[in-house]
Motif scaffolding. Structure first.
Motif, short mmCIF file in Angstrom:
data_model
loop_
_atom_site.label_atom_id
_atom_site.label_comp_id
_atom_site.label_asym_id
_atom_site.label_seq_id
_atom_site.Cartn_x
_atom_site.Cartn_y
_atom_site.Cartn_z
N VAL A 6 14.76 23.75 -27.06
CA VAL A 6 13.78 24.33 -26.12
C VAL A 6 12.64 25.00 -26.88
O VAL A 6 11.46 24.83 -26.55
CB VAL A 6 14.48 25.34 -25.19
CG1 VAL A 6 13.45 26.12 -24.38
CG2 VAL A 6 15.45 24.63 -24.25
N LEU A 7 12.97 25.75 -27.93
CA LEU A 7 11.93 26.42 -28.72
C LEU A 7 11.03 25.43 -29.44
O LEU A 7 9.80 25.57 -29.47
CB LEU A 7 12.57 27.37 -29.73
CG LEU A 7 13.20 28.64 -29.16
CD1 LEU A 7 13.92 29.42 -30.26
CD2 LEU A 7 12.16 29.52 -28.50
N ALA A 8 11.65 24.41 -30.05
CA ALA A 8 10.86 23.42 -30.78
C ALA A 8 9.89 22.69 -29.86
O ALA A 8 8.70 22.55 -30.17
CB ALA A 8 11.78 22.42 -31.48
N VAL A 9 10.39 22.24 -28.72
CA VAL A 9 9.55 21.51 -27.77
C VAL A 9 8.53 22.45 -27.13
O VAL A 9 7.35 22.10 -26.99
CB VAL A 9 10.41 20.82 -26.69
CG1 VAL A 9 9.53 20.17 -25.63
CG2 VAL A 9 11.32 19.78 -27.33
N GLY A 10 8.97 23.65 -26.76
CA GLY A 10 8.07 24.60 -26.13
C GLY A 10 6.92 25.00 -27.03
O GLY A 10 5.76 25.00 -26.61
N PHE A 11 7.23 25.31 -28.29
CA PHE A 11 6.16 25.71 -29.20
C PHE A 11 5.30 24.51 -29.60
O PHE A 11 4.10 24.66 -29.87
CB PHE A 11 6.74 26.39 -30.44
CG PHE A 11 6.94 27.86 -30.25
CD1 PHE A 11 5.96 28.76 -30.60
CD2 PHE A 11 8.12 28.35 -29.71
CE1 PHE A 11 6.13 30.13 -30.42
CE2 PHE A 11 8.31 29.71 -29.52
CZ PHE A 11 7.31 30.60 -29.88
N GLY A 12 5.89 23.32 -29.63
CA GLY A 12 5.09 22.13 -29.87
C GLY A 12 4.06 21.95 -28.79
O GLY A 12 2.89 21.66 -29.07
N ALA A 13 4.48 22.13 -27.54
CA ALA A 13 3.55 22.01 -26.41
C ALA A 13 2.49 23.11 -26.47
O ALA A 13 1.29 22.85 -26.24
CB ALA A 13 4.33 22.08 -25.10
N MET A 14 2.89 24.34 -26.77
CA MET A 14 1.94 25.45 -26.85
C MET A 14 0.90 25.23 -27.94
O MET A 14 -0.30 25.47 -27.74
CB MET A 14 2.69 26.76 -27.10
CG MET A 14 3.48 27.28 -25.91
SD MET A 14 4.45 28.75 -26.33
CE MET A 14 3.16 29.85 -26.89
N LEU A 15 1.34 24.75 -29.10
CA LEU A 15 0.41 24.51 -30.19
C LEU A 15 -0.53 23.36 -29.86
O LEU A 15 -1.72 23.39 -30.22
CB LEU A 15 1.19 24.22 -31.47
CG LEU A 15 1.94 25.42 -32.06
CD1 LEU A 15 2.89 24.97 -33.16
CD2 LEU A 15 0.96 26.45 -32.61
N GLY A 16 -0.01 22.34 -29.18
CA GLY A 16 -0.87 21.24 -28.75
C GLY A 16 -1.90 21.70 -27.75
O GLY A 16 -3.08 21.32 -27.81
N LEU A 17 -1.49 22.54 -26.82
CA LEU A 17 -2.41 23.09 -25.82
C LEU A 17 -3.45 23.98 -26.48
O LEU A 17 -4.64 23.93 -26.13
CB LEU A 17 -1.62 23.89 -24.78
CG LEU A 17 -2.41 24.48 -23.61
CD1 LEU A 17 -3.09 23.39 -22.82
CD2 LEU A 17 -1.47 25.30 -22.71
N SER A 18 -3.04 24.76 -27.46
CA SER A 18 -3.97 25.63 -28.17
C SER A 18 -5.00 24.81 -28.94
O SER A 18 -6.19 25.16 -28.97
CB SER A 18 -3.19 26.53 -29.14
OG SER A 18 -4.07 27.32 -29.92
N ALA A 19 -4.55 23.72 -29.57
CA ALA A 19 -5.48 22.86 -30.30
C ALA A 19 -6.50 22.24 -29.35
O ALA A 19 -7.70 22.15 -29.67
CB ALA A 19 -4.71 21.78 -31.04
N ASP A 20 -6.05 21.81 -28.18
CA ASP A 20 -6.96 21.22 -27.20
C ASP A 20 -7.99 22.25 -26.73
O ASP A 20 -9.19 21.93 -26.61
CB ASP A 20 -6.16 20.69 -26.01
CG ASP A 20 -7.05 20.07 -24.95
OD1 ASP A 20 -7.72 19.06 -25.24
OD2 ASP A 20 -7.10 20.61 -23.83
N ALA A 21 -7.55 23.49 -26.49
CA ALA A 21 -8.48 24.54 -26.05
C ALA A 21 -9.49 24.86 -27.15
O ALA A 21 -10.68 25.07 -26.86
CB ALA A 21 -7.68 25.79 -25.69
N SER A 22 -9.05 24.86 -28.40
CA SER A 22 -9.96 25.13 -29.51
C SER A 22 -10.99 24.01 -29.65
O SER A 22 -12.17 24.26 -29.94
CB SER A 22 -9.18 25.27 -30.81
OG SER A 22 -8.29 26.38 -30.75
N ALA A 23 -10.55 22.77 -29.42
CA ALA A 23 -11.47 21.63 -29.52
C ALA A 23 -12.55 21.71 -28.45
O ALA A 23 -13.71 21.36 -28.71
CB ALA A 23 -10.69 20.33 -29.40
#
Length: 272
Positions: free
Chosen positions: A51-68
């Motif tokens: 859950v943590l690995a997938v959850g943080f993977g999604a959060m980091l992907g979302l953060s990268a998209d917002a930064s872009a």
């Protein structure tokens, strides 16, 4: 007719009258495998880790998209982005591997374990092999790959990656977490305390690397570069700084060997 007979260096096994099966390292491995999966904490730690690995993977992907969207250049293969979230999920591996041994000291079952596998080096080797092997597979298959898919789902083209990059990152994650589990088992054998082992490893994995950066002394920065978490990140993301993947693997093997060697020395020199 069946009967239970003791085997040398392994747990008693049940076979036909007059026959003895198992024993040795093979019997010890089977013994440790059964114990690992019969404990509820194993399942909970693995579930929380996924859950943590997938959850943080999604959060980091979302953060990268917002930064872009703000004009920042954050293009990075999704597997490498997802691997950054493993720094949180790795704590569940530390807990799982630590409790695999220290839990027996807490509950008193270590006496039964050492009666079943009286050769202490064999017992420690079997436990390390089982825990490390399980963690390696779980890390590569259940942590890295789903986390990569979660990060890629939010990053889109920003996280474009090849199958080789995904496989390489998964292999790095599995290797790093397996060696981290070996460190936890060895440290647990040395300290015989779950709380003490977990605290020690958290200090080594998280606190010390950051402390060396805050102090700012050149020699401390160089020392901090060889902490397990730094080497693990290099191994997972295939970075070239502060060194390459080969050096990172050697660093992690050295940490694991030191912890396991210390644990074995302590296990041999004192009573259960």
């Amino acid at each position: 007719m069946t009967r239970t007979e003791p085997t040398r260096g392994g747990p008693p096994v049940v076979g036909r009258a007059g026959t003895v099966t198992g024993g040795g390292l093979r019997g010890a491995l089977a013994f440790e495998w059964t114990k690992l999966w019969s404990v509820r904490a194993t399942w909970w730690n693995l579930l929380i880790g996924v859950v943590l690995a997938v959850g943080f993977g999604a959060m980091l992907g979302l953060s990268a998209d917002a930064s872009a969207q703000k004009g920042l250049d954050v293009a990075l293969p999704a597997p490498h982005v997802a691997a950054q979230g493993i720094t949180v999920a790795q704590l569940t591996v530390v807990v799982l591997a630590t409790l695999a041994l220290t839990g027996e000291y807490t509950g008193g079952s270590i006496r039964s374990t050492l009666q079943s596998v009286p050769v202490r080096g064999r017992m420690l080797l079997a436990k390390t092999a089982v825990v490390g092997g399980v963690v390696a597979v779980v890390g590569a298959v259940l942590f890295s790959l789903p986390a990569t898919l979660a990060a890629a789902g939010f990053m889109g083209d920003l996280g474009a990656y090849t199958s080789g990059e995904a496989a390489g990152t998964a292999l790095g994650v599995g290797t790093y977490l397996a060696l981290l589990a070996v460190m936890a088992v060895g440290t647990g054998a040395l300290l015989r305390s779950g709380a003490g082992t977990i605290t020690t490893l958290i200090m080594v994995l998280m606190a010390l690397p950051e402390l060396t950066k805050v102090v700012g002394a050149d020699w401390l920065v160089r020392v901090g570069a060889y902490m397990p978490s730094v080497a693990g990140e290099v191994l997972m993301t295939h970075r070239s700084e502060p060194y390459g993947g080969g050096t990172a693997l050697v660093v992690l093997l050295a940490w694991a060997a030191a912890a396991l060697g210390g644990g074995y020395a302590a296990l041999r020199s004192r009573d259960a």
